[in-house]
Design a protein around this motif. Structure first.
Motif, PDB file in Angstrom:
ATOM      1  N   UNK A  20      16.581   4.963   2.841  1.00 26.29           N
ATOM      2  CA  UNK A  20      16.706   5.773   1.624  1.00 26.29           C
ATOM      3  C   UNK A  20      15.621   5.307   0.648  1.00 26.29           C
ATOM      4  N   UNK A  21      15.341   6.125  -0.349  1.00 26.83           N
ATOM      5  CA  UNK A  21      14.337   5.768  -1.351  1.00 26.83           C
ATOM      6  C   UNK A  21      14.585   4.385  -1.919  1.00 26.83           C
ATOM      7  N   UNK A  22      15.823   4.149  -2.379  1.00 27.54           N
ATOM      8  CA  UNK A  22      16.150   2.868  -3.018  1.00 27.54           C
ATOM      9  C   UNK A  22      15.920   1.689  -2.085  1.00 27.54           C
ATOM     10  N   UNK A  23      16.366   1.841  -0.833  1.00 24.48           N
ATOM     11  CA  UNK A  23      16.179   0.759   0.146  1.00 24.48           C
ATOM     12  C   UNK A  23      14.693   0.481   0.356  1.00 24.48           C
ATOM     13  N   UNK A  24      13.915   1.540   0.364  1.00 26.36           N
ATOM     14  CA  UNK A  24      12.507   1.382   0.724  1.00 26.36           C
ATOM     15  C   UNK A  24      11.741   0.562  -0.328  1.00 26.36           C
ATOM     16  N   UNK A  25      12.190   0.581  -1.595  1.00 27.82           N
ATOM     17  CA  UNK A  25      11.477  -0.207  -2.623  1.00 27.82           C
ATOM     18  C   UNK A  25      11.727  -1.706  -2.467  1.00 27.82           C
ATOM     19  N   UNK A  26      12.855  -2.051  -1.835  1.00 27.46           N
ATOM     20  CA  UNK A  26      13.218  -3.473  -1.729  1.00 27.46           C
ATOM     21  C   UNK A  26      12.863  -4.063  -0.361  1.00 27.46           C
ATOM     22  N   UNK A  27      12.431  -3.235   0.568  1.00 34.29           N
ATOM     23  CA  UNK A  27      12.269  -3.685   1.947  1.00 34.29           C
ATOM     24  C   UNK A  27      10.919  -4.406   2.151  1.00 34.29           C
ATOM     25  N   UNK A  28      10.989  -5.731   2.367  1.00 34.82           N
ATOM     26  CA  UNK A  28       9.770  -6.545   2.490  1.00 34.82           C
ATOM     27  C   UNK A  28       9.002  -6.229   3.774  1.00 34.82           C
ATOM     28  N   UNK A  29       9.739  -5.911   4.848  1.00 37.55           N
ATOM     29  CA  UNK A  29       9.059  -5.608   6.117  1.00 37.55           C
ATOM     30  C   UNK A  29       8.255  -4.314   5.995  1.00 37.55           C
ATOM     31  N   UNK A  30       8.830  -3.349   5.305  1.00 34.61           N
ATOM     32  CA  UNK A  30       8.104  -2.100   5.070  1.00 34.61           C
ATOM     33  C   UNK A  30       6.843  -2.374   4.245  1.00 34.61           C
ATOM     34  N   UNK A  31       7.007  -3.211   3.203  1.00 38.00           N
ATOM     35  CA  UNK A  31       5.870  -3.541   2.348  1.00 38.00           C
ATOM     36  C   UNK A  31       4.726  -4.115   3.185  1.00 38.00           C
ATOM     37  N   UNK A  32       5.093  -5.034   4.064  1.00 36.54           N
ATOM     38  CA  UNK A  32       4.077  -5.682   4.914  1.00 36.54           C
ATOM     39  C   UNK A  32       3.449  -4.697   5.886  1.00 36.54           C
ATOM     40  N   UNK A  33       4.299  -3.924   6.572  1.00 39.45           N
ATOM     41  CA  UNK A  33       3.803  -2.983   7.583  1.00 39.45           C
ATOM     42  C   UNK A  33       2.905  -1.930   6.944  1.00 39.45           C
ATOM     43  N   UNK A  34       3.319  -1.406   5.796  1.00 38.71           N
ATOM     44  CA  UNK A  34       2.512  -0.340   5.192  1.00 38.71           C
ATOM     45  C   UNK A  34       1.195  -0.896   4.644  1.00 38.71           C
ATOM     46  N   UNK A  35       1.221  -2.139   4.147  1.00 41.30           N
ATOM     47  CA  UNK A  35      -0.043  -2.739   3.689  1.00 41.30           C
ATOM     48  C   UNK A  35      -1.002  -2.945   4.864  1.00 41.30           C
ATOM     49  N   UNK A  36      -0.416  -3.299   6.015  1.00 44.37           N
ATOM     50  CA  UNK A  36      -1.228  -3.484   7.219  1.00 44.37           C
ATOM     51  C   UNK A  36      -1.861  -2.157   7.671  1.00 44.37           C
ATOM     52  N   UNK A  37      -1.025  -1.123   7.729  1.00 42.27           N
ATOM     53  CA  UNK A  37      -1.526   0.197   8.140  1.00 42.27           C
ATOM     54  C   UNK A  37      -2.574   0.698   7.146  1.00 42.27           C
ATOM     55  N   UNK A  38      -2.347   0.410   5.857  1.00 40.54           N
ATOM     56  CA  UNK A  38      -3.229   0.929   4.806  1.00 40.54           C
ATOM     57  C   UNK A  38      -4.559   0.179   4.707  1.00 40.54           C
ATOM     58  N   UNK A  39      -4.643  -1.015   5.284  1.00 36.97           N
ATOM     59  CA  UNK A  39      -5.771  -1.924   5.033  1.00 36.97           C
ATOM     60  C   UNK A  39      -7.160  -1.278   5.167  1.00 36.97           C
ATOM     61  N   UNK A  40      -7.474  -0.613   6.298  1.00 35.77           N
ATOM     62  CA  UNK A  40      -8.829  -0.028   6.390  1.00 35.77           C
ATOM     63  C   UNK A  40      -9.076   1.040   5.328  1.00 35.77           C
ATOM     64  N   UNK A  41      -8.049   1.848   5.043  1.00 39.67           N
ATOM     65  CA  UNK A  41      -8.198   2.880   4.010  1.00 39.67           C
ATOM     66  C   UNK A  41      -8.320   2.236   2.624  1.00 39.67           C
ATOM     67  N   UNK A  42      -7.564   1.153   2.405  1.00 35.50           N
ATOM     68  CA  UNK A  42      -7.653   0.440   1.124  1.00 35.50           C
ATOM     69  C   UNK A  42      -9.074  -0.091   0.917  1.00 35.50           C
TER      70      UNK A  42
END
Ligand code: ACO
Length: 448
Positions: A287-309
């Motif tokens: 859910x939206x609320x869960x997604x703001x607190x989820x550290x694994x998501x934060x890490x995974x999305x930063x990893x996926x985003x890295x080349x674009x970042x």
């Protein structure tokens, strides 16, 4: 008027600064906390002779001189700031001294205030004016000026100080795509300044991060919706060359861009490839609320985003990392970094900006860039801003001295009847500085 936008820019930040690595050690924080944890390199601060008024006088004078703009050509002057020096008299009225001296008092506009968003409000006011029926053919001028200071504690390394001036007119090299704007505004207590006797904010740091990311999501949703209605196709990160964020500290910018990538993933937009989809799949049902607190998501999305970042965001981060949070000026200092780094490669590129002010107010909007005609060209803007040289010629202070100055400024905030040390030896020629506040709280400035 057509293609209204920013035709000239200048930036000023104090030459006084403290290295984050040194501050970190001084504060007893673990090594890497400020530099890697927050992503900051250095922090500028106002010494006792500088404030938001002196910085705006400096940057406005410099812009008019360097681009050869006659002060009589300005028809609107708007200031964005959250640094309160006077609860009634606007910063704009101080800047009027420059225009009065040239016989131009026919200038609309006052100050806009809501945390770091005031500069964007001021910018929209000027752009809207030039696009409107009340435009008289003269330029608009926007000034974003702030000194960000925090009480001792975890927020202190997220300070900074700067002023930015932007000249607004038609046929701009930095033109607004005015139909492409998405806003989100709500009532929250994440960062606010209820104590009028103190310059320091009350801040719930963790809440402010979540509010920032929620506002980003909401703005992106509205922005994409408007894009799709207008262009008849889905928007994805690939439709813009660069993304510029309000930057309280760089780590939040990294998280924000990763959040946009996660948004594109959930929207099934074309910017996320198969490998990225696989990495993000486990988080699809949060859910939206869960997604703001989820550290694994934060890490995974930063990893996926890295080349674009690295391609789309990194070139915008120089000044915010080196100067710190400049509140209203922060996002435009990030944009200035982009022009500094990429001015020769921006022709016909779209740049998306996300402006956030706690409390909260936020807008995502779009700019279309082209080289333009001298003196209002991207290459000339880059050379006049001279960011590299300004960063290099700063003076690093030891943390003890920085803390001492913070204490003096606490004492001086809201005070009257004092003279400053008038020491302008570190300031560049042409810089304004505070000399005195008299018994009627009237402020006096001199120019070096
Ligand atoms: N090496 C590397 N990283 C480290 C280290 C270390 N030695 N120590 C800590 N870190 C990391 C943490 O893991 C954390 O990273 P993460 O967010 O990716 O998990 C980060 O450093 C920050 O450390 P925390 O302990 O989580 O946070 P802290 O209590 O120090 O506070 C905060 C940080 C909340 C940003 C604080 O500085 C603050 O309140 N700042 C002002 C608020 C603000 O600017 N809000 C933003 C929007 S509003 C505006 O613009 C004013």
């Amino acid at each position: 008027a057509k293609n209204v936008g920013i035709i000239a820019m200048d930036i000023y930040f104090p030459p006084t600064c403290v290295q984050q690595e040194v501050l970190e050690a001084h504060d007893g924080a673990s090594k890497g906390k400020y530099t890697i944890g927050l992503g900051q390199d250095c922090m500028a601060f106002c010494s006792e002779v500088e404030d938001v008024i002196s910085m705006s006088l400096t940057v406005v004078t410099s812009l008019l001189e360097k681009y050869g703009v006659d002060p009589k050509q300005i028809g609107r002057l708007e200031v964005g700031s959250e640094t309160v020096i006077d609860k009634s008299k606007s910063i704009k009225t101080f800047i009027m001294q420059i225009f009065e001296a040239c016989g131009n008092t026919d200038i609309e506009g006052v100050d806009s205030t809501n945390a770091c968003y005031g500069g964007t409000a001021a910018l929209f006011n000027c752009v809207n004016w030039v696009e409107s029926a009340s435009w008289d053919g003269r330029y608009g001028l926007v000034v974003c000026t702030d000194s960000a200071v925090y009480a001792e504690g975890p927020a202190r390394p997220t300070g900074g100080a700067a002023a930015i001036a932007m000249l607004i007119g038609p046929d701009a090299p930095i033109a607004f795509e005015s139909k492409l704007r998405g806003s989100h505004m709500a009532h929250v207590y994440d960062f606010y300044k209820p104590n009028l006797a103190s310059e320091y904010p009350v801040v719930d740091g963790k809440l402010s991060q979540t509010c920032y990311l929620m506002a980003l999501d909401a703005c992106y949703k509205y922005f994409c919706h408007k894009f799709e209605k207008l262009e008849g196709k889905q928007f994805s990160i690939n439709d813009a060359e660069y993304f510029v964020f309000h930057s309280p500290y760089n780590k939040l910018v990294q998280k924000s861009f990763a959040r946009l990538v996660f948004n594109d993933f959930t929207r099934n937009a074309s910017s996320v490839d198969e490998a990225g989809k696989e990495k993000l799949a486990p988080f699809a049902s949060l859910t939206g609320d869960e997604s703001y607190q989820n550290r694994d998501l934060e890490k995974a999305s930063q990893q996926v985003a890295k080349p674009l970042y690295d391609a789309k965001v990194q070139p915008t981060t120089l000044v915010p990392k080196q100067v710190g949070n400049m509140y209203t000026a922060s996002i435009y200092a990030a944009f200035a970094s982009l022009i500094h780094n990429k001015h020769s490669a921006l022709n016909d590129k779209r740049v998306i900006l996300f402006s956030y002010g706690s409390g909260l107010t936020a807008t995502m909007f779009s700019l279309r860039l082209r080289e333009g005609q001298h003196p209002f060209s991207l290459s000339n803007i880059a050379s006049i801003m001279n960011v590299g040289e300004k960063l290099k010629s700063r003076h690093e202070f030891p943390p003890e001295k920085f803390v001492e100055i913070m204490q003096l400024m606490e004492h001086r905030y809201g005070a009257k009847d004092f003279v400053t040390n008038k020491d302008c030896s570190l300031l560049a020629p042409g810089t304004y500085y505070l000399t005195e506040v008299d018994s009627m709280y009237r402020r006096f400035y001199a120019k070096k």
